[in-house]
Design an enzyme around this catalytic site. Sequence first.
Site, short mmCIF file in Angstrom:
data_model
loop_
_atom_site.label_atom_id
_atom_site.label_comp_id
_atom_site.label_asym_id
_atom_site.label_seq_id
_atom_site.Cartn_x
_atom_site.Cartn_y
_atom_site.Cartn_z
N CYS A 78 39.73 7.84 -24.22
CA CYS A 78 39.01 6.63 -24.93
C CYS A 78 37.71 6.57 -24.11
CB CYS A 78 39.77 5.60 -24.66
SG CYS A 78 38.84 4.29 -25.44
N CYS A 83 31.75 5.22 -30.03
CA CYS A 83 33.11 6.08 -29.85
C CYS A 83 32.83 7.39 -29.14
CB CYS A 83 33.61 6.47 -31.22
SG CYS A 83 35.42 7.07 -30.91
O1 PYC Z 1 35.35 5.57 -27.29
O2 PYC Z 1 36.56 7.08 -27.37
C1 PYC Z 1 36.25 6.14 -27.68
C2 PYC Z 1 37.08 5.30 -28.74
C3 PYC Z 1 38.18 5.69 -29.16
C4 PYC Z 1 38.76 4.35 -29.83
C5 PYC Z 1 38.08 3.59 -29.70
N1 PYC Z 1 36.95 4.01 -28.65
#
Ligand code: PYC
Length: 312
Positions: A88, A236
Amino acid sequence: MHRLRFIDSHTGGEPTRLILEGFPDLGEGSLIARRERLLRDFDAWRRAIVHEPRGHEALVAAILLPPERPESAFSLIFLNNAGALGMCGHGLIGVLASLGFLGRIGPGRLLIDTPAGQVSAELQEGGTVRFENVPALLLREALTLEVPALGLVRGALAWGGNGFFVVEAHPFELAAVPPATLSRACLSIRAALSGGGLGECAGHPIDHIELVERMDERLYRNFVLCPGGAHDRSPCGTGTSALLAVLAMRGALAPGETIRVRSPYGSEFRASYRIAEGRLLPTITGRAHVVAMGELLIDPEDPFAFGLAATT
Ligand code: PYC
Protein backbone atom coordinates in the site's frame (compact mmCIF):
# COMPACT_ATOMS: atom_id res chain seq x y z
CA MET A 1 -10.34 -4.93 27.81
CA HIS A 2 -7.93 -5.18 24.83
CA ARG A 3 -5.80 -2.14 24.09
CA LEU A 4 -4.13 -1.33 20.75
CA ARG A 5 -1.70 1.57 20.51
CA PHE A 6 -2.16 3.41 17.21
CA ILE A 7 -1.20 6.52 15.28
CA ASP A 8 -3.35 7.87 12.43
CA SER A 9 -2.23 9.85 9.41
CA HIS A 10 -3.53 10.73 5.99
CA THR A 11 -1.63 10.75 2.73
CA GLY A 12 -3.20 13.15 0.29
CA GLY A 13 -6.53 12.57 2.05
CA GLU A 14 -6.35 8.76 2.30
CA PRO A 15 -6.16 7.55 5.92
CA THR A 16 -3.64 5.11 7.41
CA ARG A 17 -3.86 3.69 10.93
CA LEU A 18 -0.54 2.29 12.11
CA ILE A 19 -0.90 -0.29 14.89
CA LEU A 20 2.18 -0.04 17.06
CA GLU A 21 1.35 -2.46 19.89
CA GLY A 22 -1.33 -4.81 21.11
CA PHE A 23 -2.11 -6.85 17.98
CA PRO A 24 -2.18 -10.63 18.66
CA ASP A 25 1.07 -12.50 18.00
CA LEU A 26 1.08 -13.80 14.42
CA GLY A 27 3.80 -16.35 15.17
CA GLU A 28 6.69 -17.33 12.93
CA GLY A 29 7.00 -17.82 9.20
CA SER A 30 6.96 -15.70 6.08
CA LEU A 31 4.99 -12.49 5.95
CA ILE A 32 2.59 -14.13 3.51
CA ALA A 33 2.03 -16.99 5.98
CA ARG A 34 1.52 -14.49 8.81
CA ARG A 35 -0.95 -12.51 6.68
CA GLU A 36 -2.88 -15.76 6.05
CA ARG A 37 -2.86 -16.53 9.78
CA LEU A 38 -4.11 -13.03 10.52
CA LEU A 39 -7.03 -13.40 8.11
CA ARG A 40 -7.82 -16.93 9.31
CA ASP A 41 -7.48 -16.53 13.09
CA PHE A 42 -7.62 -12.81 13.84
CA ASP A 43 -9.94 -11.33 11.26
CA ALA A 44 -12.16 -9.97 14.05
CA TRP A 45 -9.21 -7.76 15.05
CA ARG A 46 -8.94 -6.42 11.50
CA ARG A 47 -12.65 -5.56 11.63
CA ALA A 48 -12.28 -3.96 15.08
CA ILE A 49 -9.52 -1.69 13.77
CA VAL A 50 -10.82 -0.86 10.28
CA HIS A 51 -14.61 -0.94 10.47
CA GLU A 52 -17.07 1.35 12.20
CA PRO A 53 -17.37 2.36 15.00
CA ARG A 54 -13.57 2.89 15.24
CA GLY A 55 -12.80 3.11 11.53
CA HIS A 56 -14.55 3.64 8.22
CA GLU A 57 -14.59 2.28 4.69
CA ALA A 58 -11.54 4.15 3.37
CA LEU A 59 -9.25 3.35 6.30
CA VAL A 60 -6.17 1.20 5.69
CA ALA A 61 -4.45 -0.23 8.76
CA ALA A 62 -0.79 -1.18 8.88
CA ILE A 63 0.40 -3.75 11.42
CA LEU A 64 4.01 -3.10 12.44
CA LEU A 65 5.98 -6.36 12.73
CA PRO A 66 9.62 -7.46 13.06
CA PRO A 67 11.54 -7.67 9.76
CA GLU A 68 11.37 -10.77 7.59
CA ARG A 69 14.79 -10.21 5.99
CA PRO A 70 17.88 -9.49 8.12
CA GLU A 71 18.67 -6.25 6.27
CA SER A 72 15.13 -4.82 6.67
CA ALA A 73 14.10 -2.40 9.41
CA PHE A 74 10.59 -3.80 9.93
CA SER A 75 7.66 -5.49 8.19
CA LEU A 76 4.16 -4.23 7.46
CA ILE A 77 0.90 -6.03 6.76
CA PHE A 78 -1.75 -3.72 5.31
CA LEU A 79 -5.44 -4.34 6.06
CA ASN A 80 -8.55 -2.78 4.56
CA ASN A 81 -12.31 -3.17 4.93
CA ALA A 82 -12.29 -6.25 2.66
CA GLY A 83 -9.20 -8.13 3.90
CA ALA A 84 -5.50 -7.56 3.28
CA LEU A 85 -3.43 -5.83 0.61
CA GLY A 86 -0.13 -6.87 -0.99
CA MET A 87 1.42 -3.45 -0.61
CA CYS A 88 0.00 0.00 0.00
CA GLY A 89 1.78 3.11 -1.26
CA HIS A 90 -0.19 5.75 0.57
CA GLY A 91 -0.03 3.54 3.67
CA LEU A 92 3.75 3.22 3.48
CA ILE A 93 4.07 7.01 3.20
CA GLY A 94 1.75 7.39 6.22
CA VAL A 95 3.71 4.82 8.25
CA LEU A 96 7.06 6.55 7.66
CA ALA A 97 5.64 9.99 8.45
CA SER A 98 4.10 8.56 11.66
CA LEU A 99 7.30 6.81 12.78
CA GLY A 100 9.19 10.03 12.03
CA PHE A 101 6.72 12.00 14.14
CA LEU A 102 7.27 9.54 17.01
CA GLY A 103 11.05 9.90 16.65
CA ARG A 104 11.38 6.19 15.87
CA ILE A 105 13.05 6.80 12.51
CA GLY A 106 15.06 9.67 11.06
CA PRO A 107 16.10 10.71 7.57
CA GLY A 108 17.76 8.00 5.48
CA ARG A 109 16.82 5.00 3.42
CA LEU A 110 15.15 2.00 5.08
CA LEU A 111 14.28 -1.40 3.70
CA ILE A 112 10.82 -2.63 4.64
CA ASP A 113 9.21 -6.03 4.11
CA THR A 114 5.64 -6.29 2.83
CA PRO A 115 3.73 -9.38 1.65
CA ALA A 116 4.29 -8.19 -1.96
CA GLY A 117 8.05 -7.97 -1.42
CA GLN A 118 10.76 -5.71 -0.06
CA VAL A 119 10.51 -1.96 -0.68
CA SER A 120 12.89 0.85 0.18
CA ALA A 121 11.73 4.18 1.54
CA GLU A 122 13.15 7.44 2.74
CA LEU A 123 11.58 10.02 5.04
CA GLN A 124 12.29 13.56 3.88
CA GLU A 125 11.38 17.00 5.25
CA GLY A 126 7.86 17.64 6.56
CA GLY A 127 6.34 14.18 6.15
CA THR A 128 7.37 13.74 2.52
CA VAL A 129 8.31 10.14 1.72
CA ARG A 130 9.95 8.71 -1.39
CA PHE A 131 9.80 4.97 -1.88
CA GLU A 132 10.89 2.44 -4.43
CA ASN A 133 8.14 -0.09 -4.82
CA VAL A 134 8.17 -3.79 -5.62
CA PRO A 135 8.54 -4.42 -9.37
CA ALA A 136 5.53 -3.35 -11.42
CA LEU A 137 4.33 -5.54 -14.28
CA LEU A 138 2.08 -5.24 -17.26
CA LEU A 139 -0.07 -8.40 -17.12
CA ARG A 140 -2.29 -7.94 -20.17
CA GLU A 141 -2.32 -5.16 -22.73
CA ALA A 142 -5.18 -3.65 -24.72
CA LEU A 143 -8.17 -5.23 -23.02
CA THR A 144 -11.59 -4.04 -24.26
CA LEU A 145 -14.69 -4.81 -22.22
CA GLU A 146 -18.38 -4.22 -22.89
CA VAL A 147 -19.81 -2.81 -19.64
CA PRO A 148 -23.60 -2.50 -19.19
CA ALA A 149 -24.69 1.19 -19.12
CA LEU A 150 -21.13 2.38 -19.93
CA GLY A 151 -20.41 0.74 -23.26
CA LEU A 152 -16.89 -0.16 -24.30
CA VAL A 153 -14.00 0.57 -21.92
CA ARG A 154 -10.38 -0.14 -22.76
CA GLY A 155 -7.35 -0.59 -20.59
CA ALA A 156 -4.69 -2.98 -19.37
CA LEU A 157 -4.21 -5.33 -16.44
CA ALA A 158 -1.16 -4.43 -14.38
CA TRP A 159 0.47 -5.21 -11.04
CA GLY A 160 1.96 -2.54 -8.78
CA GLY A 161 1.91 -4.45 -5.47
CA ASN A 162 -1.86 -4.98 -5.95
CA GLY A 163 -3.69 -5.96 -9.16
CA PHE A 164 -5.32 -3.21 -11.25
CA PHE A 165 -7.44 -2.87 -14.34
CA VAL A 166 -6.00 0.45 -15.54
CA VAL A 167 -8.77 1.94 -17.68
CA GLU A 168 -7.60 4.66 -20.03
CA ALA A 169 -10.58 4.73 -22.41
CA HIS A 170 -13.84 5.40 -20.52
CA PRO A 171 -16.68 7.89 -20.89
CA PHE A 172 -15.76 10.19 -17.96
CA GLU A 173 -14.09 13.54 -17.43
CA LEU A 174 -12.92 12.53 -13.96
CA ALA A 175 -12.86 15.98 -12.31
CA ALA A 176 -16.45 16.68 -13.40
CA VAL A 177 -18.08 13.50 -12.05
CA PRO A 178 -18.89 12.84 -8.35
CA PRO A 179 -16.97 9.99 -6.67
CA ALA A 180 -20.23 8.07 -6.04
CA THR A 181 -20.94 7.96 -9.81
CA LEU A 182 -17.37 6.89 -10.59
CA SER A 183 -17.55 4.22 -7.87
CA ARG A 184 -20.74 2.77 -9.38
CA ALA A 185 -19.11 2.74 -12.81
CA CYS A 186 -16.01 0.99 -11.41
CA LEU A 187 -18.20 -1.63 -9.70
CA SER A 188 -19.85 -2.35 -13.08
CA ILE A 189 -16.42 -2.57 -14.72
CA ARG A 190 -15.23 -4.95 -12.00
CA ALA A 191 -18.34 -7.11 -12.43
CA ALA A 192 -17.75 -7.23 -16.22
CA LEU A 193 -14.10 -8.10 -15.62
CA SER A 194 -14.85 -11.01 -13.31
CA GLY A 195 -17.83 -12.04 -15.50
CA GLY A 196 -15.28 -12.36 -18.32
CA GLY A 197 -13.03 -14.58 -16.17
CA LEU A 198 -10.50 -11.76 -15.64
CA GLY A 199 -10.86 -11.29 -11.88
CA GLU A 200 -7.40 -12.86 -11.71
CA CYS A 201 -4.47 -12.74 -14.11
CA ALA A 202 -1.20 -14.68 -13.90
CA GLY A 203 -2.02 -15.61 -10.28
CA HIS A 204 -2.71 -11.99 -9.27
CA PRO A 205 -6.20 -10.94 -8.14
CA ILE A 206 -7.35 -7.93 -10.20
CA ASP A 207 -9.35 -6.34 -7.41
CA HIS A 208 -8.68 -2.60 -7.96
CA ILE A 209 -10.19 -0.59 -10.82
CA GLU A 210 -8.28 2.54 -11.82
CA LEU A 211 -9.80 5.11 -14.15
CA VAL A 212 -7.09 7.29 -15.67
CA GLU A 213 -7.19 10.55 -17.60
CA ARG A 214 -4.20 12.26 -19.17
CA MET A 215 -4.35 15.99 -18.40
CA ASP A 216 -1.13 17.03 -20.11
CA GLU A 217 2.10 15.39 -21.19
CA ARG A 218 3.33 14.71 -17.66
CA LEU A 219 0.15 15.01 -15.56
CA TYR A 220 -2.49 12.32 -15.02
CA ARG A 221 -5.63 12.23 -12.91
CA ASN A 222 -6.89 8.93 -11.52
CA PHE A 223 -9.78 7.43 -9.59
CA VAL A 224 -9.20 4.09 -7.86
CA LEU A 225 -11.92 1.81 -6.56
CA CYS A 226 -10.54 -0.46 -3.84
CA PRO A 227 -11.67 -4.08 -3.22
CA GLY A 228 -14.10 -3.18 -0.38
CA GLY A 229 -15.95 -0.55 -2.46
CA ALA A 230 -14.23 2.55 -1.06
CA HIS A 231 -12.38 4.87 -3.42
CA ASP A 232 -8.82 5.95 -2.74
CA ARG A 233 -8.65 9.59 -1.65
CA SER A 234 -4.95 9.67 -2.61
CA PRO A 235 -3.46 9.01 -6.08
CA CYS A 236 -2.84 5.40 -4.89
CA GLY A 237 0.81 4.35 -4.76
CA THR A 238 0.29 0.84 -6.10
CA GLY A 239 -2.16 2.16 -8.73
CA THR A 240 0.38 4.78 -9.82
CA SER A 241 2.97 1.98 -10.04
CA ALA A 242 0.61 -0.07 -12.23
CA LEU A 243 0.08 3.01 -14.44
CA LEU A 244 3.86 3.37 -14.82
CA ALA A 245 4.05 -0.23 -16.07
CA VAL A 246 1.35 0.52 -18.66
CA LEU A 247 3.00 3.77 -19.84
CA ALA A 248 6.46 2.18 -19.96
CA MET A 249 5.34 -0.79 -22.05
CA ARG A 250 3.60 1.56 -24.47
CA GLY A 251 6.73 3.68 -24.84
CA ALA A 252 4.86 6.69 -23.42
CA LEU A 253 7.32 7.19 -20.53
CA ALA A 254 11.06 6.55 -20.46
CA PRO A 255 13.08 5.49 -17.38
CA GLY A 256 13.88 8.52 -15.21
CA GLU A 257 11.09 10.70 -16.62
CA THR A 258 8.69 11.97 -13.96
CA ILE A 259 4.92 12.22 -14.09
CA ARG A 260 2.52 13.66 -11.54
CA VAL A 261 -0.65 11.76 -10.69
CA ARG A 262 -3.52 13.69 -9.15
CA SER A 263 -6.24 12.21 -6.90
CA PRO A 264 -9.96 13.12 -6.95
CA TYR A 265 -9.17 15.61 -4.14
CA GLY A 266 -6.26 17.37 -5.84
CA SER A 267 -3.42 15.69 -3.91
CA GLU A 268 -0.53 14.51 -6.06
CA PHE A 269 2.20 11.87 -6.15
CA ARG A 270 5.31 12.21 -8.29
CA ALA A 271 6.30 9.00 -10.03
CA SER A 272 9.08 7.64 -12.21
CA TYR A 273 10.75 4.28 -12.76
CA ARG A 274 14.05 2.62 -13.45
CA ILE A 275 14.80 -0.73 -15.02
CA ALA A 276 17.07 -3.12 -13.11
CA GLU A 277 17.74 -6.69 -14.18
CA GLY A 278 14.78 -6.46 -16.57
CA ARG A 279 12.38 -5.40 -13.80
CA LEU A 280 10.49 -2.10 -13.72
CA LEU A 281 11.00 -0.44 -10.33
CA PRO A 282 8.61 2.45 -9.62
CA THR A 283 9.59 5.37 -7.39
CA ILE A 284 6.74 7.31 -5.79
CA THR A 285 6.92 10.50 -3.74
CA GLY A 286 4.05 11.78 -1.61
CA ARG A 287 3.35 13.49 1.67
CA ALA A 288 1.48 12.44 4.80
CA HIS A 289 0.25 14.30 7.87
CA VAL A 290 -0.24 12.80 11.32
CA VAL A 291 -3.77 13.40 12.64
CA ALA A 292 -4.28 11.36 15.86
CA MET A 293 -2.68 8.92 18.24
CA GLY A 294 -3.79 6.94 21.26
CA GLU A 295 -5.33 3.61 22.17
CA LEU A 296 -8.16 1.67 20.60
CA LEU A 297 -10.15 -0.08 23.32
CA ILE A 298 -11.84 -3.38 22.54
CA ASP A 299 -14.32 -4.41 25.21
CA PRO A 300 -15.34 -8.07 24.63
CA GLU A 301 -18.71 -7.26 26.25
CA ASP A 302 -19.44 -4.66 23.54
CA PRO A 303 -21.78 -6.18 20.91
CA PHE A 304 -19.95 -4.11 18.26
CA ALA A 305 -16.49 -4.71 19.73
CA PHE A 306 -15.24 -6.29 16.52
CA GLY A 307 -16.95 -3.96 14.05
CA LEU A 308 -20.41 -3.52 12.64
CA ALA A 309 -21.38 -6.59 10.62
CA ALA A 310 -23.06 -4.35 8.02
CA THR A 311 -19.69 -2.95 7.00
CA THR A 312 -18.02 -6.34 6.50
O1 PYC B 1 -1.71 3.76 -2.11
O2 PYC B 1 -1.25 1.75 -2.87
C1 PYC B 1 -2.01 2.56 -2.34
C2 PYC B 1 -3.36 2.11 -1.97
C3 PYC B 1 -3.91 0.89 -2.21
C4 PYC B 1 -5.20 0.93 -1.67
C5 PYC B 1 -5.39 2.16 -1.12
N1 PYC B 1 -4.25 2.87 -1.30
